[in-house]
Design an enzyme around this catalytic site. Structure first.
Site, PDB file in Angstrom:
ATOM      1  CE  LYS A 174      -3.899  -2.185   0.299  1.00  0.00           C
ATOM      2  NZ  LYS A 174      -4.756  -2.255  -0.858  1.00  0.00           N
ATOM      3  CB  CYS A 175       0.359   4.578  -1.516  1.00  0.00           C
ATOM      4  SG  CYS A 175       0.783   4.346  -3.253  1.00  0.00           S
ATOM      5  N   PRO A 176       2.269   4.638   1.156  1.00  0.00           N
ATOM      6  CG  PRO A 176       3.727   5.907   2.525  1.00  0.00           C
ATOM      7  CD  PRO A 176       2.481   5.043   2.569  1.00  0.00           C
TER       8      PRO A 176
END
Length: 80
Positions: free
Chosen positions: A14-16
């Site tokens: 998942k970002c970041p």
């Protein structure tokens, strides 16, 4: 292409995290270095091109089977 080109497999992250991994790889990259980032998080579609614009890197994007493939070319000088 530069000798130190790389592929970052950020699928499932998942970002970041995809951007942070790319940033770390590009931190000392010579101009012309190509880094390929594979990502599945929909936010990467926004975050990676934004990072590239802010740091003077060229980016192209493809998508197939739910995986985004970003080819990032370092254009600016590496940070020291």
């Amino acid at each position: 292409m530069a000798i130190d080109d790389a592929v970052i497999d950020a699928r499932g992250l998942k970002c970041p995290l995809p951007v942070l991994k790319m940033e770390k790889r590009l931190a000392n990259a010579a101009a012309g270095t190509v880094v390929t980032v594979l990502a599945t998080d929909p936010m990467a579609k926004i975050d990676i091109p934004l990072f590239c614009r802010q740091h003077d890197h060229a980016v192209t994007q493809k998508e197939a089977d739910g995986v985004m493939c970003f080819e990032v070319t370092a254009l600016g000088a590496p940070r020291t």
